[in-house]
Design a protein around this motif. Structure first.
Motif, PDB file in Angstrom:
ATOM      1  N   ARG A  48      19.832  10.156   8.846  1.00  0.00           N
ATOM      2  CA  ARG A  48      20.009   8.716   8.694  1.00  0.00           C
ATOM      3  C   ARG A  48      21.214   8.420   7.812  1.00  0.00           C
ATOM      4  NH1 ARG A  48      14.718   9.760   8.937  1.00  0.00           N
ATOM      5  NH2 ARG A  48      13.631   8.732  10.629  1.00  0.00           N
ATOM      6  N   ALA A  49      21.845   7.291   8.093  1.00  0.00           N
ATOM      7  CA  ALA A  49      22.995   6.870   7.305  1.00  0.00           C
ATOM      8  C   ALA A  49      22.583   6.689   5.851  1.00  0.00           C
ATOM      9  CB  ALA A  49      23.555   5.564   7.862  1.00  0.00           C
ATOM     10  N   PHE A  50      23.541   6.897   4.961  1.00  0.00           N
ATOM     11  CA  PHE A  50      23.265   6.871   3.525  1.00  0.00           C
ATOM     12  C   PHE A  50      22.659   5.544   3.080  1.00  0.00           C
ATOM     13  CE2 PHE A  50      24.676   5.886  -0.830  1.00  0.00           C
ATOM     14  CZ  PHE A  50      24.066   6.945  -1.508  1.00  0.00           C
ATOM     15  N   ASN A  51      23.129   4.434   3.659  1.00  0.00           N
ATOM     16  CA  ASN A  51      22.687   3.125   3.196  1.00  0.00           C
ATOM     17  C   ASN A  51      21.480   2.591   3.950  1.00  0.00           C
ATOM     18  OD1 ASN A  51      24.072   2.780   5.568  1.00  0.00           O
ATOM     19  ND2 ASN A  51      25.005   0.835   4.976  1.00  0.00           N
ATOM     20  N   LYS A  52      20.898   3.376   4.829  1.00  0.00           N
ATOM     21  CA  LYS A  52      19.728   2.940   5.583  1.00  0.00           C
ATOM     22  C   LYS A  52      18.444   3.203   4.791  1.00  0.00           C
ATOM     23  CE  LYS A  52      21.613   1.579   9.505  1.00  0.00           C
ATOM     24  NZ  LYS A  52      21.451   0.210  10.033  1.00  0.00           N
ATOM     25  N   VAL A  53      17.382   2.482   5.177  1.00  0.00           N
ATOM     26  CA  VAL A  53      16.103   2.690   4.509  1.00  0.00           C
ATOM     27  C   VAL A  53      15.581   4.085   4.810  1.00  0.00           C
ATOM     28  CG1 VAL A  53      15.472   0.243   4.493  1.00  0.00           C
ATOM     29  CG2 VAL A  53      14.859   1.684   6.457  1.00  0.00           C
ATOM     30  N   LYS A  54      14.763   4.611   3.918  1.00  0.00           N
ATOM     31  CA  LYS A  54      14.191   5.949   4.058  1.00  0.00           C
ATOM     32  C   LYS A  54      12.670   5.843   3.942  1.00  0.00           C
ATOM     33  CE  LYS A  54      18.261   8.226   2.069  1.00  0.00           C
ATOM     34  NZ  LYS A  54      19.072   6.994   2.041  1.00  0.00           N
ATOM     35  N   PRO A  55      11.943   6.644   4.715  1.00  0.00           N
ATOM     36  CA  PRO A  55      10.479   6.513   4.729  1.00  0.00           C
ATOM     37  C   PRO A  55       9.818   6.789   3.396  1.00  0.00           C
ATOM     38  CG  PRO A  55      11.176   8.520   5.854  1.00  0.00           C
ATOM     39  CD  PRO A  55      12.407   7.715   5.620  1.00  0.00           C
ATOM     40  N   ASP A  56      10.396   7.689   2.603  1.00  0.00           N
ATOM     41  CA  ASP A  56       9.790   8.039   1.317  1.00  0.00           C
ATOM     42  C   ASP A  56      10.300   7.167   0.171  1.00  0.00           C
ATOM     43  OD1 ASP A  56      12.329   9.059   1.490  1.00  0.00           O
ATOM     44  OD2 ASP A  56      11.849  10.988   0.566  1.00  0.00           O
ATOM     45  N   GLU A  57      11.084   6.134   0.511  1.00  0.00           N
ATOM     46  CA  GLU A  57      11.582   5.203  -0.502  1.00  0.00           C
ATOM     47  C   GLU A  57      11.272   3.772  -0.065  1.00  0.00           C
ATOM     48  OE1 GLU A  57      15.715   5.879  -1.256  1.00  0.00           O
ATOM     49  OE2 GLU A  57      15.443   8.051  -1.589  1.00  0.00           O
ATOM     50  N   PRO A  58      10.026   3.313  -0.281  1.00  0.00           N
ATOM     51  CA  PRO A  58       9.642   1.958   0.127  1.00  0.00           C
ATOM     52  C   PRO A  58      10.600   0.914  -0.445  1.00  0.00           C
ATOM     53  CG  PRO A  58       7.722   3.205  -0.580  1.00  0.00           C
ATOM     54  CD  PRO A  58       8.920   4.035  -0.934  1.00  0.00           C
TER      55      PRO A  58
ATOM     56  N   SER B  66       4.291  -4.677  -5.239  1.00  0.00           N
ATOM     57  CA  SER B  66       4.091  -3.480  -6.065  1.00  0.00           C
ATOM     58  C   SER B  66       2.973  -2.610  -5.510  1.00  0.00           C
ATOM     59  CB  SER B  66       3.774  -3.886  -7.507  1.00  0.00           C
ATOM     60  OG  SER B  66       4.853  -4.584  -8.078  1.00  0.00           O
ATOM     61  N   ASP B  67       1.872  -3.264  -5.100  1.00  0.00           N
ATOM     62  CA  ASP B  67       0.738  -2.512  -4.552  1.00  0.00           C
ATOM     63  C   ASP B  67       1.114  -1.776  -3.274  1.00  0.00           C
ATOM     64  OD1 ASP B  67      -0.913  -3.289  -6.595  1.00  0.00           O
ATOM     65  OD2 ASP B  67      -1.907  -4.887  -5.467  1.00  0.00           O
ATOM     66  N   ASP B  68       1.880  -2.449  -2.418  1.00  0.00           N
ATOM     67  CA  ASP B  68       2.248  -1.836  -1.139  1.00  0.00           C
ATOM     68  C   ASP B  68       3.298  -0.743  -1.312  1.00  0.00           C
ATOM     69  OD1 ASP B  68       0.446  -3.306   0.294  1.00  0.00           O
ATOM     70  OD2 ASP B  68       1.854  -4.914   0.758  1.00  0.00           O
ATOM     71  N   LYS B  69       4.200  -0.904  -2.278  1.00  0.00           N
ATOM     72  CA  LYS B  69       5.159   0.169  -2.569  1.00  0.00           C
ATOM     73  C   LYS B  69       4.413   1.429  -2.997  1.00  0.00           C
ATOM     74  CE  LYS B  69       9.071  -0.352  -4.646  1.00  0.00           C
ATOM     75  NZ  LYS B  69      10.121  -0.672  -5.636  1.00  0.00           N
ATOM     76  N   LYS B  70       3.419   1.254  -3.845  1.00  0.00           N
ATOM     77  CA  LYS B  70       2.615   2.389  -4.315  1.00  0.00           C
ATOM     78  C   LYS B  70       1.846   3.013  -3.147  1.00  0.00           C
ATOM     79  CE  LYS B  70      -0.838   3.505  -7.891  1.00  0.00           C
ATOM     80  NZ  LYS B  70      -1.988   3.953  -7.124  1.00  0.00           N
ATOM     81  N   PHE B  71       1.282   2.153  -2.298  1.00  0.00           N
ATOM     82  CA  PHE B  71       0.521   2.619  -1.128  1.00  0.00           C
ATOM     83  C   PHE B  71       1.397   3.490  -0.239  1.00  0.00           C
ATOM     84  CE2 PHE B  71      -0.444   2.182   3.362  1.00  0.00           C
ATOM     85  CZ  PHE B  71      -1.792   2.484   3.427  1.00  0.00           C
ATOM     86  N   PHE B  72       2.577   2.984   0.143  1.00  0.00           N
ATOM     87  CA  PHE B  72       3.432   3.725   1.067  1.00  0.00           C
ATOM     88  C   PHE B  72       4.012   4.991   0.433  1.00  0.00           C
ATOM     89  CE2 PHE B  72       3.746  -0.400   3.392  1.00  0.00           C
ATOM     90  CZ  PHE B  72       3.228   0.057   4.593  1.00  0.00           C
ATOM     91  N   LYS B  73       4.301   4.929  -0.840  1.00  0.00           N
ATOM     92  CA  LYS B  73       4.818   6.107  -1.531  1.00  0.00           C
ATOM     93  C   LYS B  73       3.807   7.245  -1.445  1.00  0.00           C
ATOM     94  CE  LYS B  73       8.213   7.631  -4.274  1.00  0.00           C
ATOM     95  NZ  LYS B  73       9.636   7.590  -3.908  1.00  0.00           N
ATOM     96  N   GLU B  74       2.546   6.928  -1.697  1.00  0.00           N
ATOM     97  CA  GLU B  74       1.493   7.947  -1.714  1.00  0.00           C
ATOM     98  C   GLU B  74       1.088   8.375  -0.299  1.00  0.00           C
ATOM     99  OE1 GLU B  74      -1.653   6.161  -3.927  1.00  0.00           O
ATOM    100  OE2 GLU B  74      -0.657   6.393  -5.876  1.00  0.00           O
ATOM    101  N   LYS B  75       0.855   7.385   0.572  1.00  0.00           N
ATOM    102  CA  LYS B  75       0.339   7.699   1.905  1.00  0.00           C
ATOM    103  C   LYS B  75       1.374   8.396   2.773  1.00  0.00           C
ATOM    104  CE  LYS B  75      -3.672   5.843   1.136  1.00  0.00           C
ATOM    105  NZ  LYS B  75      -4.867   6.706   0.955  1.00  0.00           N
TER     106      LYS B  75
END
Length: 318
Positions: free
Chosen positions: A99-109, A115-124
């Motif tokens: 993936r391009a450097f400036n694109k979103v990454k799955p392990d970086e919500p 805040s709750d959903d960032k924590k959820f996606f980081k862990e899950k």
């Protein structure tokens, strides 16, 4: 193994719009946390959720082949003296595009998530990725075991144990995927309402999403025939006819807004691929009706065509 099991957690790909944003969404919980978002913030949230769905879909064919091969290998290990025991077992491969450097990454919500959903996606996502990697490692061990013909030394004991481990890990993987996709769909749906409200591409997106779902439902219907295609033939023909009609209508939408946004080529490409899918599906339906069942190669062909449509849809929305 019936691919319906593997499709349980796969939703239709959501809208992906690459728009940057600098604000956070911290208020509220669940989908309600996104109701007051701007279009830009909602778009970035959808870009992230779409990425997770896209990766899950691309991994699906690998997981499917591993599951199917595990069934064949188990049968062969129970009768290794048969010279055809492992015929047709081809190692699956999986390659994740960089993936391009400036694109979103799955392990970086993205920061626009609560805040709750960032924590959820980081862990899950970390847990899901670990399970996927574990399946890959276990299958590699099984492949090496077969290549070395070690089943001749231990009467297939280790091989059968690895088959059981692969099935157990795959079950865990899919359970984790169900949880992930449920959250993804909740958040993406809430954000999509905001984006579509003001989007000049609304009609095109709704058309493509509806037809993506119709294609997915058709694929799942055909694959659910369990060796008796004629039992679902009337439903398959009706679903095919409905999709064919939708394709004709949606491919003829007024393209003025799409041209203004320079998306008309992407839209045409999507429906060209729908046309290709329909051609392939018609051949498979005819053959399956004559033989009474759909074979694995045909099922995989339909699955790949569906994946191709998702890619074309994402290209339109990128």
């Amino acid at each position: 193994m019936n691919k319906n099991f593997l499709y349980t957690a796969i939703g239709v790909a959501m809208l992906a719009v690459s728009v940057s944003s600098c604000d956070n969404s911290k208020g509220g919980k669940g989908p309600a946390a996104y109701e007051s978002n701007s279009v830009e913030k909602a778009s970035h949230v959808i870009e992230y959720t779409n990425l997770l769905i896209d990766i899950a879909n691309k991994q699906n064919s690998y997981i499917t082949r591993v599951a199917e091969n595990a069934d064949k290998i188990e049968k062969g290990l129970k009768n290794p003296s048969d010279r055809f025991a492992f015929i047709g077992v081809f190692p699956p491969s999986y390659f994740e595009s960089p993936r391009a450097f400036n694109k979103v990454k799955p392990d970086e919500p993205v920061d626009e998530l609560s805040s709750d959903d960032k924590k959820f996606f980081k862990e899950k996502w970390a847990s899901y990725s670990a399970s996927f990697k574990k399946v890959q490692d276990q299958y590699k061990q099984l492949s090496d075991y077969l290549k070395a013909e070690d089943y001749k030394d231990d009467k297939s004991a280790k091989g059968l144990a690895l088959v059981d481990s692969i099935r157990s890990t795959t079950q865990q993987l899919m359970a984790e995927k169900v949880v992930l996709m449920k959250k993804v769909n909740e958040i993406a749906d809430a954000s999509e309402v905001i984006v579509l409200k003001e989007s000049p591409l609304k009609d095109y997106i709704i058309a493509m999403k509806g037809d993506l779902k119709a294609v997915r439902d058709f694929v799942e219907l055909v694959e659910s025939s369990e060796g008796d295609y004629n039992a679902i033939k009337p439903k398959a023909e009706a679903a095919y006819a409905a999709l064919e009609k939708a394709k004709e209508e949606h491919s003829q939408l007024n393209m003025d807004n799409a041209k203004k946004e320079r998306k008309d080529g992407y839209y045409k490409s999507f429906y060209d691929r729908v046309g290709d899918f329909l051609i392939e599906a018609k051949k498979i339906m005819r053959d399956s009706a004559e033989k009474g069942k759909i074979n694995e190669n045909q099922a995989e062909t339909l699955g790949r065509s569906y994946d191709s449509l998702i890619s074309a849809y994402n290209s339109f929305n990128s």
